[in-house]
Design a protein around this motif. Structure first.
Motif, PDB file in Angstrom:
ATOM      1  N   ARG A  45       0.826  -1.211   0.000  1.00 48.98           N
ATOM      2  CA  ARG A  45       0.000   0.000   0.000  1.00 48.98           C
ATOM      3  C   ARG A  45       0.859   1.258   0.000  1.00 48.98           C
ATOM      4  NH1 ARG A  45      -5.211  -1.584   3.796  1.00 48.98           N
ATOM      5  NH2 ARG A  45      -5.145  -3.808   3.396  1.00 48.98           N
ATOM      6  N   GLN A  69       0.287  -1.368   8.759  1.00 49.90           N
ATOM      7  CA  GLN A  69      -0.337  -1.961   9.948  1.00 49.90           C
ATOM      8  C   GLN A  69      -0.142  -3.473   9.841  1.00 49.90           C
ATOM      9  OE1 GLN A  69      -4.093   0.583   9.209  1.00 49.90           O
ATOM     10  NE2 GLN A  69      -4.302  -0.089  11.318  1.00 49.90           N
ATOM     11  N   ARG A 127      -1.848  -5.962  10.720  1.00 48.80           N
ATOM     12  CA  ARG A 127      -2.977  -6.751  10.207  1.00 48.80           C
ATOM     13  C   ARG A 127      -3.149  -6.561   8.710  1.00 48.80           C
ATOM     14  NH1 ARG A 127      -5.904  -2.558  12.033  1.00 48.80           N
ATOM     15  NH2 ARG A 127      -5.775  -3.084  14.219  1.00 48.80           N
ATOM     16  N   ASN A 128      -2.857  -5.367   8.207  1.00 50.12           N
ATOM     17  CA  ASN A 128      -2.967  -5.161   6.759  1.00 50.12           C
ATOM     18  C   ASN A 128      -1.867  -5.917   6.025  1.00 50.12           C
ATOM     19  OD1 ASN A 128      -4.916  -3.408   7.617  1.00 50.12           O
ATOM     20  ND2 ASN A 128      -4.037  -1.577   6.714  1.00 50.12           N
ATOM     21  N   ILE A 165      -1.592   5.708  12.974  1.00 48.99           N
ATOM     22  CA  ILE A 165      -2.410   4.705  13.670  1.00 48.99           C
ATOM     23  C   ILE A 165      -1.531   3.653  14.363  1.00 48.99           C
ATOM     24  CG2 ILE A 165      -2.677   3.202  11.616  1.00 48.99           C
ATOM     25  CD1 ILE A 165      -5.547   4.071  13.998  1.00 48.99           C
ATOM     26  N   TRP A 216      -9.547  -5.021  15.423  1.00 45.86           N
ATOM     27  CA  TRP A 216      -9.588  -4.870  13.960  1.00 45.86           C
ATOM     28  C   TRP A 216     -10.122  -3.486  13.601  1.00 45.86           C
ATOM     29  CZ3 TRP A 216     -13.878  -3.711  11.094  1.00 45.86           C
ATOM     30  CH2 TRP A 216     -13.713  -3.722   9.699  1.00 45.86           C
ATOM     31  N   CYS A 217     -11.072  -3.024  14.401  1.00 41.95           N
ATOM     32  CA  CYS A 217     -11.691  -1.726  14.123  1.00 41.95           C
ATOM     33  C   CYS A 217     -10.813  -0.618  14.705  1.00 41.95           C
ATOM     34  CB  CYS A 217     -13.096  -1.669  14.712  1.00 41.95           C
ATOM     35  SG  CYS A 217     -13.962  -0.151  14.276  1.00 41.95           S
ATOM     36  N   ASP A 218     -10.052   0.015  13.836  1.00 42.20           N
ATOM     37  CA  ASP A 218      -9.127   1.069  14.264  1.00 42.20           C
ATOM     38  C   ASP A 218      -9.772   2.159  15.118  1.00 42.20           C
ATOM     39  OD1 ASP A 218      -6.790   0.207  13.176  1.00 42.20           O
ATOM     40  OD2 ASP A 218      -6.997   1.357  11.335  1.00 42.20           O
ATOM     41  N   PRO A 219     -10.868   2.722  14.629  1.00 44.87           N
ATOM     42  CA  PRO A 219     -11.402   3.878  15.365  1.00 44.87           C
ATOM     43  C   PRO A 219     -12.270   3.523  16.571  1.00 44.87           C
ATOM     44  CG  PRO A 219     -12.565   3.629  13.280  1.00 44.87           C
ATOM     45  CD  PRO A 219     -11.581   2.513  13.357  1.00 44.87           C
ATOM     46  N   ARG A 262     -14.047   7.132  18.470  1.00 48.37           N
ATOM     47  CA  ARG A 262     -14.196   8.043  17.332  1.00 48.37           C
ATOM     48  C   ARG A 262     -14.915   7.406  16.146  1.00 48.37           C
ATOM     49  NH1 ARG A 262     -10.142   7.563  13.313  1.00 48.37           N
ATOM     50  NH2 ARG A 262      -8.533   6.135  14.011  1.00 48.37           N
ATOM     51  N   LYS A 267     -17.604   9.452  13.057  1.00 47.35           N
ATOM     52  CA  LYS A 267     -17.593   9.498  11.594  1.00 47.35           C
ATOM     53  C   LYS A 267     -19.019   9.763  11.122  1.00 47.35           C
ATOM     54  CE  LYS A 267     -13.432   6.815  10.805  1.00 47.35           C
ATOM     55  NZ  LYS A 267     -12.699   5.900   9.896  1.00 47.35           N
ATOM     56  N   GLU A 275     -16.168   3.117   9.017  1.00 46.67           N
ATOM     57  CA  GLU A 275     -16.554   2.112  10.008  1.00 46.67           C
ATOM     58  C   GLU A 275     -17.867   2.438  10.707  1.00 46.67           C
ATOM     59  OE1 GLU A 275     -13.543   3.338   9.579  1.00 46.67           O
ATOM     60  OE2 GLU A 275     -11.956   1.905  10.108  1.00 46.67           O
ATOM     61  N   TYR A 326     -18.939  -1.985   4.907  1.00 49.55           N
ATOM     62  CA  TYR A 326     -17.480  -1.996   4.980  1.00 49.55           C
ATOM     63  C   TYR A 326     -17.060  -3.356   4.418  1.00 49.55           C
ATOM     64  CZ  TYR A 326     -13.147  -0.054   6.791  1.00 49.55           C
ATOM     65  OH  TYR A 326     -11.892   0.506   6.905  1.00 49.55           O
ATOM     66  N   ASN A 374     -13.102   0.068  -0.267  1.00 52.10           N
ATOM     67  CA  ASN A 374     -13.129  -0.320   1.144  1.00 52.10           C
ATOM     68  C   ASN A 374     -14.539  -0.190   1.725  1.00 52.10           C
ATOM     69  OD1 ASN A 374     -13.032   2.504   1.504  1.00 52.10           O
ATOM     70  ND2 ASN A 374     -12.020   2.262   3.490  1.00 52.10           N
ATOM     71  N   LEU A 395     -11.903   4.166  -2.655  1.00 47.46           N
ATOM     72  CA  LEU A 395     -10.566   3.815  -2.148  1.00 47.46           C
ATOM     73  C   LEU A 395     -10.327   2.338  -2.437  1.00 47.46           C
ATOM     74  CD1 LEU A 395     -10.188   5.411   1.402  1.00 47.46           C
ATOM     75  CD2 LEU A 395      -9.153   6.140  -0.741  1.00 47.46           C
ATOM     76  N   ASN A 411      -7.563   0.684  -1.465  1.00 44.65           N
ATOM     77  CA  ASN A 411      -6.753   0.060  -0.412  1.00 44.65           C
ATOM     78  C   ASN A 411      -7.700  -0.659   0.533  1.00 44.65           C
ATOM     79  OD1 ASN A 411      -4.307   1.076  -1.260  1.00 44.65           O
ATOM     80  ND2 ASN A 411      -4.131   2.600   0.360  1.00 44.65           N
TER      81      ASN A 411
HETATM   82  O1  CEZ Z   1      -8.279   1.952   7.906  1.00 42.30           O
HETATM   83  C1  CEZ Z   1      -8.511   0.547   7.975  1.00 42.30           C
HETATM   84  C2  CEZ Z   1      -7.263  -0.124   8.465  1.00 42.30           C
HETATM   85  O2  CEZ Z   1      -6.249   0.041   7.501  1.00 42.30           O
HETATM   86  O3  CEZ Z   1      -9.582   0.302   8.843  1.00 42.30           O
HETATM   87  C3  CEZ Z   1      -9.855  -1.052   9.156  1.00 42.30           C
HETATM   88  C4  CEZ Z   1      -8.642  -1.715   9.763  1.00 42.30           C
HETATM   89  O4  CEZ Z   1      -8.879  -3.058  10.051  1.00 42.30           O
HETATM   90  C5  CEZ Z   1      -7.481  -1.581   8.798  1.00 42.30           C
HETATM   91  O5  CEZ Z   1      -6.344  -2.154   9.373  1.00 42.30           O
HETATM   92  C6  CEZ Z   1     -11.038  -1.100  10.092  1.00 42.30           C
HETATM   93  O6  CEZ Z   1     -10.918  -0.177  11.093  1.00 42.30           O
HETATM   94  O7  CEZ Z   1     -10.405   5.813  11.034  1.00 42.30           O
HETATM   95  C7  CEZ Z   1      -9.458   5.065  10.838  1.00 42.30           C
HETATM   96  O8  CEZ Z   1      -8.361   5.194  11.384  1.00 42.30           O
HETATM   97  C8  CEZ Z   1      -9.694   3.884   9.928  1.00 42.30           C
HETATM   98  O9  CEZ Z   1      -8.911   2.872  10.385  1.00 42.30           O
HETATM   99  C9  CEZ Z   1      -9.401   4.092   8.473  1.00 42.30           C
HETATM  100  O10 CEZ Z   1      -8.242   4.807   8.294  1.00 42.30           O
HETATM  101  C10 CEZ Z   1      -9.397   2.810   7.641  1.00 42.30           C
HETATM  102  C11 CEZ Z   1      -9.480   3.236   6.235  1.00 42.30           C
HETATM  103  O11 CEZ Z   1     -10.710   2.800   5.770  1.00 42.30           O
HETATM  104  C12 CEZ Z   1      -8.360   2.780   5.343  1.00 42.30           C
HETATM  105  O12 CEZ Z   1      -8.670   2.864   4.021  1.00 42.30           O
END
Ligand code: CEZ
Length: 786
Positions: free
Chosen positions: A341, A347, A349-350, A398, A470-473, A609, A613, A619, A624, A672, A691, A693
């Motif tokens: 990417r 990351q 996991r990615n 992140i 898995w859920c970043d935010p 957070r 959104k 998310e 998704y 995505n 997107l 990615n």
């Molecule tokens: O990023 C992805 C991450 O690359 O979101 C996924 C996570 O599993 C992937 O590793 C689910 O959360 O708000 C954020 O920080 C989000 O995390 C985004 O940046 C998200 C984007 O959709 C990437 O394209």
């Protein structure tokens, strides 16, 4: 009409207004460009961190790729103005910024180039963008044809804005030796140390041509004048470009040729656009790509792309699905796996999930990714948030936020790699730790990752979430150190039983037994604390509140908490029925299954957070696709193949005009997300992020190969278990597996009670071959009941 052409290797969109953000993308290991049909571009390259060489006009910052990126007239783009010198009429190819009504428009992205054909008032403009394999450079070829019976006097003016590269220093000039416009800048900084780091940066953007221009301009403001980009002052009243420079003004590559074209005559041009360190680098690039043979460059690039398309070839009753799976999907997988990417610290996991798709394309790359991950693991077993791909980089953005799920992906990637390759030697590879030189085998690394995960649990035996899984935010469920993740409990359980199988094949029965006990304990806790009567909760907050439950008015049901429960085997039949019903009722939409619903409309500061959104975006309750792919995987896992295929099918934009308009993208990649919040925001539901990615691509490809086609490795053998949807009367596919070629035909036979399989005309008792001989051809014929 919109459709695939050239047997699916190219697409044709013939209306620039149908989906204004429609785009395709090209890349090599050092750069990528997302090119919109209308002429806008988002491009970046590695220097060694990701950077841009064409910028928006007002801000010097580097940004991530933005979801639903909107374009505006001054957005970076690649534009070609044509002026009729007799009538004064002006249009621009491909469409922006003039937006003249064209007689013909055709955007034709292919797997290894992007091209257009535009016609207006008897003039045809053919554009083509190529990338080289090794260098950071865009190569543009332009052919202009006079389609009329009369001579035409035209001005041809390419306009490549470079934008606001720096608030400290930016400008540009025409360099006659190079026959290029050279736009210079100094990357802004304040700390003195940064000066030394920035010294190597390619602070130049150049625009070189294969012919000496009759006129040029470098300052965008001088070009545009009062007329604006849709009718630049410099091109009004038969004027010529003024030959100016840019002096702390936004520079652009702008050249002019006065063409006198006889009836039917054509003129060809070639341009190179990209970043450079200095004049000698520009000279080297122009020598290669302006003077050198374009045929070789194109052939090499096509070879590069094709080398990443894998071996699967599928023929089903659904041609559009076939085109996607045979070309565009592996292409997207390859982009992820080959470039990571375009980051230096993916990351974890990615990085590992991108490797899941690469096992079918270049498994040695997945092998390397698994081993590299293990080498950056802590002695405690903890898997880091990001993986450093270079010694001179660091964990950023992140990756500085503690997430707790990374061990899971190490298991899933290693298992998938073993299934596909049978390369058990990887388990014996000896690797040190990031904080210790003591070496241990990969087998020990993965096992220790799970021991660490098993230890990071609360008194209920549920895993902590820290600031995300898995859920970043989802960053505030557990930031006080108490909140737990229901999803991670399920994913950990699944990872543990998956690894237990490997332990057993390694004759390590004690570890296998321990892992199964741990998984069993997790499943018990999941049912005890997270089953809400109709479905599973997503987690429990720092304050002990379960969320993703019936009592919630927003975020009431989460898809991942159900999918991974199916994968972990926590649910009995009654629970499964109830969960599937709830998903159908609350999450399913015409554009796919949303990640949760209803979307949050206000901040929940015990969730994080994600709730801030926009409802239905990302998310926060979008479709998704990564989560939808997990759902599809879980459906195949519980033998719900019809539902599984329906989920995969909805994830794709279809090539018809209606779907392209609604989703706002072309069927060339799985994005995505598509906007969710279907009931709350119906007007925007289904809209693509554009997107590309996303971990979805790898999962999708793997599901097609291992579940839909059903040809998957199993220890030393291979399982043959296709699961086509009922609507397919027959289908066939071929693929190379462990060096052998499999050609498989699947048909339905209503007279059968169970599948009948022949391999090279010999009936097979089970749906498994115990051995696969490299180099051998396997002709497999399968009749399925129904
Ligand atoms: O990023 C992805 C991450 O690359 O979101 C996924 C996570 O599993 C992937 O590793 C689910 O959360 O708000 C954020 O920080 C989000 O995390 C985004 O940046 C998200 C984007 O959709 C990437 O394209």
């Amino acid at each position: 009409m919109t459709s695939f052409i050239e047997s699916g290797r190219r697409f044709r969109l013939n209306d620039p207004t149908l989906a204004p953000n429609a785009a395709s993308y090209l890349w090599n290991r050092k750069m990528m460009i997302q090119m919109s049909a209308r002429g806008y571009a988002v491009s970046q390259y590695m220097d060694p961190e990701p950077r841009k060489y064409a910028h928006v006009p007002t801000i010097a910052a580097q940004t991530f790729m933005q979801p639903e990126q909107d374009y505006f007239p001054h957005h970076p783009g690649r534009f070609f103005y044509i002026r009729d010198n007799e009538t004064g009429d002006l249009f621009s190819a491909p469409y922006e910024p003039v937006r003249a009504k064209l007689d013909h428009f055709s955007f034709e992205p292919g797997i290894s180039d992007i091209r257009w054909v535009i016609e207006k008032d008897g003039v045809r403009v053919e554009l083509r963008l190529d990338l080289p394999v090794e260098d950071v450079a865009e190569i543009w070829s332009v052919r202009i044809t006079n389609l009329t019976d009369e001579k035409k006097s035209l001005s041809f003016v390419p306009f490549f804005p470079v934008g606001y590269s720096s608030w400290m220093n930016r400008g540009g000039h025409f360099d006659a030796d190079l026959n290029a416009i050279v736009c210079t800048s100094v990357t802004p900084y304040q700390k003195v140390e940064q000066y030394f780091k920035n010294k190597h940066l390619k602070d130049i953007t150049f625009f070189a041509a294969d012919r000496k221009p009759d006129h040029f301009e470098v300052a965008q403001v001088a070009f545009e004048g009062e007329g604006g980009l849709h009718n630049p002052s410099a091109l009004q009243d038969g004027r010529h470009l003024g030959g100016g420079d840019a002096s702390y003004e936004n520079p652009a590559g702008i050249m002019q040729w006065d063409l006198s074209l006889d009836a039917g005559a054509t003129e060809d041009f070639r341009f190179v656009f990209g970043p450079a360190f200095d004049k000698s680098e520009i000279a080297a690039l122009t020598e290669k790509y302006i003077e050198g043979s374009l045929e070789t460059v194109r052939q090499d690039y096509d070879d590069y792309i094709r080398s990443g398309l894998g071996s699967l070839e599928i023929h089903t009753p659904d041609d559009d699905f076939d085109h996607f799976v045979n070309y565009w999907l592996p292409r997207q997988v390859y982009y992820h796996g080959d470039t990571h990417r375009l980051t230096t610290d993916p990351q974890t996991r990615n990085y590992l999930q991108d490797g899941l798709g690469m096992i079918f394309i270049a498994p040695e790359r997945t092998r390397a990714a698994i081993l590299r991950t293990a080498s950056q693991q802590f002695f405690s077993g903890k898997v880091p948030d990001g993986i450093l791909l270079r010694p001179d980089t660091e964990l950023k953005y992140i990756n500085q936020i503690p997430h707790t799920d990374h061990a899971v992906w190490l298991v899933i990637a290693t298992k998938a790699y073993l299934d596909e390759t049978g390369d058990r030697a990887i388990l014996g590879e000896r690797i040190a730790w990031t904080d210790s030189d003591e070496e241990a085998t990969l087998y020990e690394h993965v096992t220790r990752a799970l021991r660490f995960l098993a230890g990071e649990v609360d008194e209920r035996n549920l895993p902590y979430i820290a600031q995300g899984d898995w859920c970043d935010p989802m960053n505030m469920v557990g930031y006080k150190g108490k909140g737990v993740s229901g999803w991670l409990a399920e994913a950990a359980s699944y990872a543990m039983t998956t690894w237990a199988d490997i332990c057993r094949t390694e004759n390590d029965y004690d570890t296998a037994k321990w892992l199964e006990q741990e998984a069993g304990k997790l499943n018990e806790s999941i049912n005890r604390y997270l089953w809400d009567g109709k479905w599973y909760a997503r987690g429990i907050t720092d304050d002990g509140i379960a969320f993703g439950v019936q009592a919630d008015t927003e975020g009431r049901i989460y898809l991942n908490a159900q999918s991974w429960a199916f994968l972990a085997g926590t649910a009995d039949d009654a629970q499964k029925t109830s969960m599937l019903q709830a998903i159908n009722d609350q999450l399913d939409t015409p554009y796919g299954a949303t990640m949760f619903a209803p979307a949050y409309t206000a901040m929940r500061d015990d969730v994080g957070r994600v709730t801030q959104k926009w409802p239905g975006n990302g998310e926060n309750g979008a479709v998704y696709n990564h989560a939808a792919a997990f759902y599809a995987a879980s459906l195949y896992h519980i033998k719900e193949k019809e539902r599984g295929f329906a989920v995969l099918s909805k994830m794709l934009t279809r090539p018809d005009a209606q779907d392209i308009r609604t989703r706002g993208q072309l069927p060339l990649y799985v994005p995505n997300y598509y906007r969710g919040a279907y009931y709350q925001y119906p007007r925007t539901a289904g809209r693509s992020s554009n997107l590309f990615n996303t971990g979805t691509a790898s999962w999708y490809y793997r599901l097609v190969i291992e579940q839909l086609c059903g040809l998957r490795g199993d220890d030393d053998g291979v399982i043959i278990d296709p699961q086509p949807p009922g609507e397919w009367a027959s289908f066939r596919f071929s693929r190379v597996f462990r060096g052998a070629t499999f050609r498989v035909s699947v048909e339905r036979d209503a007279s059968l009670a169970k599948p009948a399989i022949t391999v090279n005309a010999v009936p097979l008792a089970e749906n498994r071959l115990d051995e696969v001989e490299p180099g051998k051809n396997y002709e497999i014929f399968i009749r399925l009941p129904g």
